[in-house]
Every structure is written in structure tokens, then in C-alpha cells.
Design an enzyme around this catalytic site. Structure first.
Site, PDB file in Angstrom:
ATOM      1  N   ASP A  63       0.815  -0.957   0.149  1.00  0.00           N
ATOM      2  CA  ASP A  63      -0.075  -0.340   0.327  1.00  0.00           C
ATOM      3  C   ASP A  63       0.855   1.281  -0.224  1.00  0.00           C
ATOM      4  O   ASP A  63       1.628   1.561   0.541  1.00  0.00           O
ATOM      5  CB  ASP A  63      -0.894  -0.297   1.342  1.00  0.00           C
ATOM      6  CG  ASP A  63      -1.415   1.629   1.245  1.00  0.00           C
ATOM      7  OD1 ASP A  63      -1.117   1.862   0.804  1.00  0.00           O
ATOM      8  OD2 ASP A  63      -2.729   1.240   1.810  1.00  0.00           O
ATOM      9  N   VAL A  64       0.889   2.432  -1.199  1.00  0.00           N
ATOM     10  CA  VAL A  64       1.552   3.001  -1.423  1.00  0.00           C
ATOM     11  C   VAL A  64       1.363   4.144  -0.298  1.00  0.00           C
ATOM     12  O   VAL A  64       2.282   5.318  -0.285  1.00  0.00           O
ATOM     13  CB  VAL A  64       2.232   3.647  -2.147  1.00  0.00           C
ATOM     14  CG1 VAL A  64       2.402   2.911  -3.386  1.00  0.00           C
ATOM     15  CG2 VAL A  64       0.689   4.040  -2.870  1.00  0.00           C
ATOM     16  N   TYR A 154      -7.465  15.648  -8.200  1.00  0.00           N
ATOM     17  CA  TYR A 154      -6.405  14.928  -8.693  1.00  0.00           C
ATOM     18  C   TYR A 154      -5.709  15.876  -9.633  1.00  0.00           C
ATOM     19  O   TYR A 154      -4.104  15.457  -9.668  1.00  0.00           O
ATOM     20  CB  TYR A 154      -7.155  13.954 -10.510  1.00  0.00           C
ATOM     21  CG  TYR A 154      -6.339  12.977 -11.177  1.00  0.00           C
ATOM     22  CD1 TYR A 154      -6.093  11.845 -10.720  1.00  0.00           C
ATOM     23  CD2 TYR A 154      -6.677  13.168 -12.117  1.00  0.00           C
ATOM     24  CE1 TYR A 154      -5.230  11.406 -11.504  1.00  0.00           C
ATOM     25  CE2 TYR A 154      -6.061  12.784 -12.309  1.00  0.00           C
ATOM     26  CZ  TYR A 154      -5.269  11.942 -12.354  1.00  0.00           C
ATOM     27  OH  TYR A 154      -4.571  10.039 -13.269  1.00  0.00           O
ATOM     28  N   LYS A 158      -1.296  15.390 -10.200  1.00  0.00           N
ATOM     29  CA  LYS A 158      -0.463  15.604 -10.682  1.00  0.00           C
ATOM     30  C   LYS A 158       0.516  16.744 -10.881  1.00  0.00           C
ATOM     31  O   LYS A 158       1.578  16.583 -11.910  1.00  0.00           O
ATOM     32  CB  LYS A 158      -1.455  14.748 -12.303  1.00  0.00           C
ATOM     33  CG  LYS A 158      -2.213  14.101 -12.171  1.00  0.00           C
ATOM     34  CD  LYS A 158      -1.594  12.482 -11.739  1.00  0.00           C
ATOM     35  CE  LYS A 158      -1.775  11.701 -11.952  1.00  0.00           C
ATOM     36  NZ  LYS A 158      -0.709  10.207 -11.321  1.00  0.00           N
TER      37      LYS A 158
HETATM   38  N1  LIG Z   1      -6.165   5.609 -17.162  1.00  0.00           N
HETATM   39  C1  LIG Z   1      -6.099   6.463 -17.468  1.00  0.00           C
HETATM   40  O1  LIG Z   1      -6.758   6.934 -18.441  1.00  0.00           O
HETATM   41  C2  LIG Z   1      -4.178   7.391 -16.934  1.00  0.00           C
HETATM   42  C3  LIG Z   1      -4.423   9.049 -17.154  1.00  0.00           C
HETATM   43  C4  LIG Z   1      -3.741   9.696 -16.817  1.00  0.00           C
HETATM   44  C5  LIG Z   1      -3.049   9.426 -16.406  1.00  0.00           C
HETATM   45  N2  LIG Z   1      -2.836   8.402 -15.482  1.00  0.00           N
HETATM   46  C6  LIG Z   1      -2.507   7.808 -14.352  1.00  0.00           C
HETATM   47  O2  LIG Z   1      -2.251   5.692 -14.245  1.00  0.00           O
HETATM   48  C7  LIG Z   1      -1.864   5.311 -12.851  1.00  0.00           C
HETATM   49  C8  LIG Z   1      -2.787   4.534 -13.257  1.00  0.00           C
HETATM   50  O3  LIG Z   1      -4.013   4.256 -12.886  1.00  0.00           O
HETATM   51  P1  LIG Z   1      -4.590   3.542 -14.357  1.00  0.00           P
HETATM   52  O4  LIG Z   1      -5.461   4.351 -15.105  1.00  0.00           O
HETATM   53  O5  LIG Z   1      -4.040   1.967 -14.688  1.00  0.00           O
HETATM   54  O6  LIG Z   1      -5.675   2.928 -12.828  1.00  0.00           O
HETATM   55  P2  LIG Z   1      -6.094   1.437 -12.278  1.00  0.00           P
HETATM   56  O7  LIG Z   1      -6.773   0.681 -13.570  1.00  0.00           O
HETATM   57  O8  LIG Z   1      -7.307   1.308 -11.066  1.00  0.00           O
HETATM   58  O9  LIG Z   1      -4.417   0.740 -11.489  1.00  0.00           O
HETATM   59  C9  LIG Z   1      -4.327   1.585 -10.449  1.00  0.00           C
HETATM   60  C10 LIG Z   1      -3.578   0.794  -9.794  1.00  0.00           C
HETATM   61  O10 LIG Z   1      -2.973   1.423  -8.467  1.00  0.00           O
HETATM   62  C11 LIG Z   1      -2.906   0.485  -8.022  1.00  0.00           C
HETATM   63  N3  LIG Z   1      -3.300   1.404  -6.266  1.00  0.00           N
HETATM   64  C12 LIG Z   1      -4.433   2.662  -6.253  1.00  0.00           C
HETATM   65  N4  LIG Z   1      -3.965   2.893  -4.942  1.00  0.00           N
HETATM   66  C13 LIG Z   1      -2.761   2.423  -4.390  1.00  0.00           C
HETATM   67  C14 LIG Z   1      -2.200   1.770  -3.237  1.00  0.00           C
HETATM   68  N5  LIG Z   1      -2.299   2.758  -2.352  1.00  0.00           N
HETATM   69  N6  LIG Z   1      -1.131   1.364  -2.581  1.00  0.00           N
HETATM   70  C15 LIG Z   1      -0.897   0.598  -3.815  1.00  0.00           C
HETATM   71  N7  LIG Z   1      -0.929   0.421  -5.251  1.00  0.00           N
HETATM   72  C16 LIG Z   1      -2.685   1.328  -5.674  1.00  0.00           C
HETATM   73  C17 LIG Z   1      -4.150  -0.023  -8.074  1.00  0.00           C
HETATM   74  O11 LIG Z   1      -4.485  -1.282  -7.756  1.00  0.00           O
HETATM   75  P3  LIG Z   1      -5.279  -1.631  -5.965  1.00  0.00           P
HETATM   76  O12 LIG Z   1      -5.749  -1.449  -5.850  1.00  0.00           O
HETATM   77  O13 LIG Z   1      -5.354  -3.409  -5.816  1.00  0.00           O
HETATM   78  O14 LIG Z   1      -4.273  -1.332  -4.708  1.00  0.00           O
HETATM   79  C18 LIG Z   1      -4.220  -0.592  -9.282  1.00  0.00           C
HETATM   80  O15 LIG Z   1      -3.188  -1.114  -9.229  1.00  0.00           O
HETATM   81  C19 LIG Z   1      -2.304   6.759 -11.844  1.00  0.00           C
HETATM   82  O16 LIG Z   1      -1.499   7.147 -11.238  1.00  0.00           O
HETATM   83  C20 LIG Z   1      -3.308   7.713 -13.008  1.00  0.00           C
HETATM   84  O17 LIG Z   1      -3.069   8.679 -12.211  1.00  0.00           O
HETATM   85  C21 LIG Z   1      -4.057   6.987 -15.744  1.00  0.00           C
END
Ligand SMILES: NC(=O)c1ccc[n+]([C@@H]2O[C@H](COP(=O)([O-])OP(=O)(O)OC[C@H]3O[C@@H](n4cnc5c(N)ncnc54)[C@H](OP(=O)(O)O)[C@@H]3O)[C@@H](O)[C@H]2O)c1
Length: 270
Positions: A63-64, A154, A158
Site C-alpha cells: 500500500d503506497v 486529481y 499530478k
Molecule cells: N487511465 C488513464 O486514463 C490515466 C490517465 C492519466 C494518468 N493515469 C495514471 O496512471 C496510473 C495508473 O492508473 P490506471 O489508469 O492504470 O488505473 P487503475 O486501472 O485503477 O490502476 C491503478 C493501480 O494503482 C493501484 N493502487 C491504487 N491505490 C494504491 C495504493 N494505495 N497502494 C498501492 N497500489 C495502489 C491499484 O491496485 P490496488 O487497487 O490493488 O491497490 C492499481 O493497480 C495512475 O497514477 C493514474 O493517475 C491514468
């Protein structure tokens, strides 16, 4: 670092979306990956998928928002891989809502994961990265340039990690460690199905139209290429590049566009 074969890679948030796709892509290129997140079940599913394709992957629950948990996860990765060449600080989620509706706790919760979680990961992984003269990739967002109504928490998080990446770049240069800031637009993942408390709601619909969303595997290919080339920054998706271009070169126009856009209750997180 043009070739991924044999690289030792650690990815936070590797159980889903972008992090899982990055793990699959690195493993496809014969890197060894350790993925970290809170859900053991989802982590194991990603690892099994990678192993079924002949790749090498290990999971560690982490958990980060908890410093000790991050230190233990990094120590596990370092030990099982024999060092770290690439660290991707990717774990994150999105708090949405108008400022007047959000509580201070909402902002704190957002920062605990998206900002302090990244700092915890960086601090725990730096000794190993200095040893290998490796690459630190930080997952930002187009929202780190282009904040929209209803997404203040958010976007603030970022903006903060973008500043962190830019500051770190100069600090780590003497040690041969490169910093890659990745700023995605809309990418296929669960992020828009995770609520303000960070809990996955699989039944929630994705409010972003599918034509605007880049497949995670395609995004991961571009991201891995940028990491291997040690590019200072990568903006992913066409709309993301346009948004960042406007924010950088036409700030007045951007402000006018943004202030006219409607603050919806469930804006897309990107
Ligand atoms: N998808 C987009 O459109 C998008 C666009 C811009 C930026 N991002 C960024 O990309 C990154 C990944 O997000 P994603 O889009 O792939 O979303 P996602 O599918 O919801 O994945 C998020 C990941 O972060 C983990 N996580 C969340 N809270 C955590 C915690 N407290 N400790 C450890 N792990 C944690 C989740 O796993 P668990 O729930 O199992 O912990 C999951 O593996 C994020 O930083 C997000 O802001 C995404």
C-alpha cells in the site's frame, strides 16, 4: 538501455490498467518484473498471465500510503531481482468533485496515494537505482498540465508529481539515474471505476466515450519505448498531446476553454 532483455523492473500499481500493461510489455521483451499493489488476487492474475506467455513476474502486496509497506516491497523486489534497473511509480487513483463539495480529507487521501505514495516509492528505490544508474519513471497525467472543473484534487496531485519529476531530474543526473515523466490522456483502465475512497466499483460505467480511450497495451508499448530511450517526457494519446500543446503555448486560450467547460459530477480522470 536500448534493450529490455534482462532488465530488473519494479512497478507500483501493477495489478490493473496501465501498470499491468507495462508489466506485460516489459515481460514480453524479456525483462523481469515485480509488480506491487494492494490486491493480491489481481496481482496474481497479472503474474499468471505473464508466466503463461513465458515471462518472469512476481507479485508483492503493498500500500503506497504506508512507508513501511513500500520499503518492504522495494526490498522484496531488489532481493528477488538482484537489483533494480527500472522503477515505475505508477499507483494512483482520482478524487473527483467540485472543491466546495470535497472535504479536506478527500484532498489528503488523494495526495497520500498520488503524491506521497510516489515520494515513498522514489525514496525507497533510489539506492538501488543509483547502483544500477537506472531509470525512474513517474506516472503523471495530462491533468498535470490541463486542470478541469471538478477534478481539482486529481489535477493538483499530478501538477505536484510533474514538479517532483522536474526537480529530481537535475538531482539524479550526477548519479546517472534518468527520470522519465509519463503524462497520459485517457487510457483503458479501471481508474474511472474507482471511487473517491480508492475502492474499485467494477459495475460503474466509464464516463469517457470509447473512441477517446487508448488501449492499455498500445499505451504501454509507447511508454516502455520512452523508458528504454530515457526520454525526459512522454505525453500519450492524440487528445493528450493537443491538450498539453495548448496549455504550454496558448495559456489564455486554454484558460478560456477550461473555464467555459461544465463541471460535471463525474468528469473523466486522465
Ligand atoms: N487511465 C488513464 O486514463 C490515466 C490517465 C492519466 C494518468 N493515469 C495514471 O496512471 C496510473 C495508473 O492508473 P490506471 O489508469 O492504470 O488505473 P487503475 O486501472 O485503477 O490502476 C491503478 C493501480 O494503482 C493501484 N493502487 C491504487 N491505490 C494504491 C495504493 N494505495 N497502494 C498501492 N497500489 C495502489 C491499484 O491496485 P490496488 O487497487 O490493488 O491497490 C492499481 O493497480 C495512475 O497514477 C493514474 O493517475 C491514468
Amino acid at each position: 538501455m536500448r534493450n529490455a532483455a534482462g532488465l530488473r523492473v519494479f512497478i507500483t500499481g501493477g495489478s490493473s490498467g496501465i501498470g499491468a500493461a507495462l508489466a506485460r510489455r516489459f515481460a514480453q521483451l524479456k525483462a523481469k518484473v515485480v509488480i506491487a499493489a494492494r490486491s493480491q488476487e489481481r496481482l496474481e492474475a497479472v503474474c499468471q498471465g505473464i508466466r503463461a506467455q513465458g515471462g518472469w513476474a512476481q507479485a508483492v502486496v503493498c500500500d503506497v500510503t504506508d512507508s513501511l509497506s513500500v520499503e518492504k516491497a522495494v526490498a522484496f523486489a531488489r532481493e528477488s531481482l538482484g537489483g533494480l534497473d527500472v522503477v515505475v511509480a505508477n499507483a494512483g487513483f482520482g478524487v473527483v468533485g467540485r472543491v466546495e463539495e470535497l472535504t479536506l480529507e478527500d484532498f489528503e487521501r488523494q495526495f497520500e496515494t498520488n503524491v506521497y505514495g510516489v515520494i515513498r516509492t522514489v525514496k525507497a528505490a533510489l539506492p538501488a537505482l543509483k547502483e544500477s544508474r537506472g531509470v525512474l519513471a513517474i506516472m503523471g497525467s495530462v491533468s498535470g498540465y490541463f486542470p478541469t472543473p471538478g477534478a481539482s484534487a486529481y489535477a493538483m496531485s499530478k501538477f505536484a508529481v510533474r514538479a517532483l519529476a522536474e526537480s529530481l531530474r537535475g538531482e539524479l543526473r550526477p548519479y546517472g539515474v534518468s527520470v522519465v515523466l509519463i503524462s497520459p490522456g485517457f487510457v483503458e483502465s479501471n481508474i474511472r471505476r474507482v471511487d473517491n475512497r480508492g475502492i474499485l466499483r467494477p459495475e460503474a460505467p466509464d464516463p469517457v466515450p470509447p473512441w477517446l480511450i487508448m488501449p492499455a497495451e498500445k499505451a504501454a508499448k509507447l511508454m516502455v519505448r520512452a523508458i528504454l530511450k530515457r526520454k525526459p517526457e512522454l505525453v500519450v494519446t492524440g487528445h493528450g498531446k493537443l491538450a498539453v500543446f495548448l496549455a504550454r503555448h496558448f495559456p489564455r486560450l486554454t484558460r478560456a476553454l477550461v473555464s467555459r467547460s461544465q463541471a460535471r459530477r463525474q468528469p473523466g480522470r486522465n
